[in-house]
Design a protein around this motif. Sequence first.
Motif, PDB file in Angstrom:
ATOM      1  N   PRO A   1       0.849  -1.187   0.000  1.00 27.69           N
ATOM      2  CA  PRO A   1       0.000   0.000   0.000  1.00 27.69           C
ATOM      3  C   PRO A   1       0.889   1.244   0.000  1.00 27.69           C
ATOM      4  CG  PRO A   1      -0.628  -1.509   1.759  1.00 27.69           C
ATOM      5  CD  PRO A   1       0.669  -1.999   1.193  1.00 27.69           C
ATOM      6  N   TYR A   2       0.561   2.220  -0.851  1.00 22.11           N
ATOM      7  CA  TYR A   2       1.404   3.411  -0.941  1.00 22.11           C
ATOM      8  C   TYR A   2       0.533   4.628  -1.212  1.00 22.11           C
ATOM      9  CZ  TYR A   2       6.127   5.358  -1.386  1.00 22.11           C
ATOM     10  OH  TYR A   2       7.286   6.052  -1.177  1.00 22.11           O
ATOM     11  N   TYR A   3       1.146   5.742  -1.520  1.00 18.30           N
ATOM     12  CA  TYR A   3       0.433   7.018  -1.651  1.00 18.30           C
ATOM     13  C   TYR A   3      -0.680   7.003  -2.700  1.00 18.30           C
ATOM     14  CZ  TYR A   3       4.351   8.881   1.035  1.00 18.30           C
ATOM     15  OH  TYR A   3       5.293   9.116   1.994  1.00 18.30           O
ATOM     16  N   PHE A   4      -0.512   6.218  -3.756  1.00 16.45           N
ATOM     17  CA  PHE A   4      -1.514   6.169  -4.820  1.00 16.45           C
ATOM     18  C   PHE A   4      -1.997   4.739  -5.053  1.00 16.45           C
ATOM     19  CE2 PHE A   4       1.220   9.842  -5.647  1.00 16.45           C
ATOM     20  CZ  PHE A   4       0.267  10.845  -5.555  1.00 16.45           C
ATOM     21  N   GLY A   5      -2.076   3.961  -3.982  1.00 16.39           N
ATOM     22  CA  GLY A   5      -2.530   2.582  -4.086  1.00 16.39           C
ATOM     23  C   GLY A   5      -1.352   1.627  -4.210  1.00 16.39           C
TER      24      GLY A   5
END
Length: 144
Positions: A47-51
């Motif tokens: 999981p990261y800043y843009f999915g």
Amino acid sequence: MDRKDYILGILRLAKELNVEVTATRFQKTIFLVQKELGRELGYNFIPYYFGPYSRELQDDVYRLERQGFVNVEEVAVEDLVTGTLVGFKKVYKITDKAPVVELDQKLKSFVTEKLIMPLHDLLRYVYVKYPEYTATSLTKDKIF
């Protein structure tokens, strides 16, 4: 087929379709190739800043850039109303030096659908179907 061949094949397909491939679109497309087509390319998504995001995928793109097979361009993003610069997006393009990689028909059809889908729709699809990858997303509230 080596996982870098997938990168080159998908970017060549995007060129044929005359579709802009941003880093965000590319990450989501490869994520779905692994999740929904079951092609195990060895990319670990978190999981990261843009999915969903894979550092290994990003590293492979930069390796291909150093080899002269991919161009990574930073394109300015402006606010549609004010024209103010709000950031940059990375756009991936295959070069003429890159080897030609043929994608099988199932992969080609699947990827074509993801490449021509409006980015907002692609993100919404990923965010709804794989919510565990949106925990740290900065744009989750804007997707719906």
